[in-house]
Write a protein that holds these residues in place. Structure first.
Motif, short mmCIF file in Angstrom:
data_model
loop_
_atom_site.label_atom_id
_atom_site.label_comp_id
_atom_site.label_asym_id
_atom_site.label_seq_id
_atom_site.Cartn_x
_atom_site.Cartn_y
_atom_site.Cartn_z
N HIS A 56 19.02 25.47 46.26
CA HIS A 56 20.08 24.63 45.68
C HIS A 56 20.50 25.14 44.30
CE1 HIS A 56 20.72 21.34 48.57
NE2 HIS A 56 19.55 21.77 49.03
N ILE A 57 19.53 25.65 43.55
CA ILE A 57 19.87 26.21 42.23
C ILE A 57 20.77 27.43 42.39
CG2 ILE A 57 18.94 27.26 40.13
CD1 ILE A 57 16.36 25.61 40.63
N VAL A 58 20.39 28.30 43.33
CA VAL A 58 21.17 29.52 43.56
C VAL A 58 22.60 29.16 44.00
CG1 VAL A 58 21.42 31.52 45.08
CG2 VAL A 58 19.21 31.05 44.02
N CYS A 59 22.71 28.17 44.90
CA CYS A 59 24.04 27.76 45.37
C CYS A 59 24.91 27.28 44.23
CB CYS A 59 23.92 26.64 46.41
SG CYS A 59 23.39 27.24 48.01
N GLU A 60 24.29 26.49 43.34
CA GLU A 60 25.03 25.98 42.20
C GLU A 60 25.54 27.14 41.34
OE1 GLU A 60 23.68 22.81 38.92
OE2 GLU A 60 23.68 22.26 41.05
N GLU A 61 24.63 28.09 41.11
CA GLU A 61 24.96 29.24 40.28
C GLU A 61 26.16 30.01 40.83
OE1 GLU A 61 22.70 33.34 39.18
OE2 GLU A 61 21.49 31.54 39.47
N TYR A 62 26.19 30.18 42.18
CA TYR A 62 27.27 30.96 42.78
C TYR A 62 28.42 30.09 43.26
CZ TYR A 62 24.33 35.05 42.43
OH TYR A 62 23.59 36.07 41.95
N GLY A 63 28.32 28.79 42.99
CA GLY A 63 29.41 27.90 43.36
C GLY A 63 29.67 27.78 44.85
N VAL A 64 28.61 27.80 45.65
CA VAL A 64 28.80 27.59 47.09
C VAL A 64 28.09 26.31 47.53
CG1 VAL A 64 29.15 29.96 47.90
CG2 VAL A 64 26.86 29.10 47.57
N LYS A 65 28.58 25.77 48.62
CA LYS A 65 27.98 24.54 49.15
C LYS A 65 26.74 24.91 49.95
CE LYS A 65 29.64 20.67 51.66
NZ LYS A 65 29.78 20.84 53.04
N PRO A 66 25.60 24.23 49.69
CA PRO A 66 24.40 24.54 50.48
C PRO A 66 24.65 24.28 51.96
CG PRO A 66 23.85 23.14 48.60
CD PRO A 66 25.34 23.20 48.67
#
Ligand SMILES: Nc1ncnc2c1ncn2[C@@H]1O[C@H](COP(=O)(O)OP(=O)(O)O)[C@@H](O)[C@H]1O
Ligand SMILES: [Mg+2]
Length: 393
Positions: free
Chosen positions: A330-340
């Motif tokens: 979830h952290i990585v998704c937030e960083e790259y602006g993608v929906k989990p």
């Protein structure tokens, strides 16, 4: 760009490049030609042949099959027959019949629209199209074991081996289907009827020995490197590393070692690729995950792998739990602006089937083959590769 002192043409080391000569695979190519070649003599009265190709990763199954496809299509052309060879890779082209068949049709012709058709209808229309256009087909389904593991309920083998029955008593345009897998284990997931229609035609691809790997890499050195840039000792070392455990003969790893050792030599201003360059590179790669694996992952798969790498580095151990993995994801998704993704578990399962990650239990998820390597170095390296990919570099 000034000419490299090391490389002549580094593309020749790409996992997608298929050289003209495939040392130590003549026998397999000839076997395939001896099976399908005679069908050309009486193509209108030939019946389809199903063949299975089996061998560990990096034994040349894919490149040999593609080369065979070129040879047989060329032979057919000389006989005035329109024979198409189509290569399908289940890891890339889909693990549902719907997606896989759509891609199959798309590769053969843009004239058929398959939207809103069921998988059965797609195949039926494809066959009609081929009959009408008088085109014959040999299709290779690579990584079929992966398809069947992911979607055992699709009964794809039942489907594909039934194609000849569409027009009973008449010949079919599909004269060959080649199924490629790492071992015969996938048969356990088939019904006995599917196993028997597949038949007993199996061509084995044994692991390459160190000497055979040397022959293969030597050819490639000639194409990719400047004369004398790769001394014999270097080639011997790479061949030995590639032949031995944990790599066990996977030529892709040998080619990667050559490539990255060349890059390192170049960056260090050396005129030659030396054994020390190879050792340095080898300590930082994971022999069970190559650049090709990473390229073939979906974006979501890569982000989950990136999360795993981050999680492992943060924890300092060889495993993290599924819950931690999800947190890092979830952290990585937030960083790259993608929906989990919603099907997180299925995506993790996919990485397991691909042999990229290892799950001992819900509490222990790690990177495959990590025990054999310097984890810290490897993770840094992989992290770099993944982050570059995410940024589209
Ligand atoms: N006999 C060979 N001669 C030249 N290159 C080979 C040979 N066998 C494998 N390779 C190369 O090694 C890599 C891995 O081969 P591949 O066909 O993908 O193996 P597999 O499908 O069995 O995993 C490819 O880049 C391929 O070009
Ligand atoms: Mg392959």
């Amino acid at each position: 760009m000034p000419e490299s002192l090391i490389f002549k043409d580094r593309n020749k080391l790409s996992p997608y490049y298929i050289p003209k000569r495939l040392p130590h695979r003549d026998q397999q190519i000839n076997t395939l030609l001896s099976i399908y070649g005679p069908l050309l003599k009486d193509i209108w009265r030939s019946y389809p042949r199903f063949i299975q190709i089996v061998g560990p990763t990096g034994t040349g199954k894919t490149c040999t099959t593609i080369r065979f496809g070129e040879l047989i299509a060329e032979r057919a052309r000389k006989e005035g027959i329109n024979l198409q060879f189509v290569y399908m890779n289940c890891k890339v082209d889909g693990t549902t019949r719907y997606v896989l068949y759509s891609n199959l049709v798309r590769k053969i012709t843009p004239k058929l629209s398959v939207r809103s058709l069921s998988p059965e209808e797609m195949i039926r229309q494809l066959i009609e199209y081929l009959r009408f256009e008088e085109i014959f087909l040999i299709v290779a389904f690579d990584e079929i074991d992966y398809f069947v593991q992911m979607s055992p309920k699709e009964h794809i083998i039942y489907d594909l081996t039934r194609i000849p029955e569409f027009h009973p008593g008449e010949t079919t345009p599909v004269i060959g289907e080649i199924f490629i897998a790492r071992s015969l284990k996938w048969h356990d997931l088939l019904e006995s009827g599917e196993r028997s229609t597949l038949g007993a035609g199996i061509i084995e691809f044994p692991r390459y020995t160190s000497g055979q790997i040397r022959d293969i890499l030597e050819d490639r050195v000639g194409e990719a490197f400047q004369p004398h840039a790769v001394p014999d000792e270097t080639l011997d070392l790479i061949s030995d590393i590639t032949a031995g455990p944990p790599v066990n003969g996977d030529v892709r790893v040998g080619l990667e070692l050559l490539y990255y050792s060349g890059i390192l030599a170049e960056n260090m201003g050396s005129r030659k690729v030396l054994p020390e360059h190879v050792r340095k590179v080898y300590s930082g790669i994971n022999p069970t995950i190559t650049a090709e694996d990473i390229i073939s992952l979906s974006n979501d798969g890569r982000l989950i792998l990136l999360a795993l790498v981050r999680g492992l580095r943060a924890s300092g151990s060889a495993y993290i739990s599924l819950r931690e993995l999800r947190k890092f994801y979830h952290i990585v998704c937030e960083e790259y602006g993608v929906k989990p993704v919603e099907d997180f578990e299925a995506q993790v399962q996919d990485l397991i089937y691909r042999g990229i990650i290892d799950m001992k239990s819900l509490m222990e998820i790690g990177i495959s083959g990590a025990a054999a390597i310097d984890l810290e170095k490897f993770l840094n390296n992989l992290l770099g590769q993944l982050e570059r990919r995410e940024r589209g570099i």
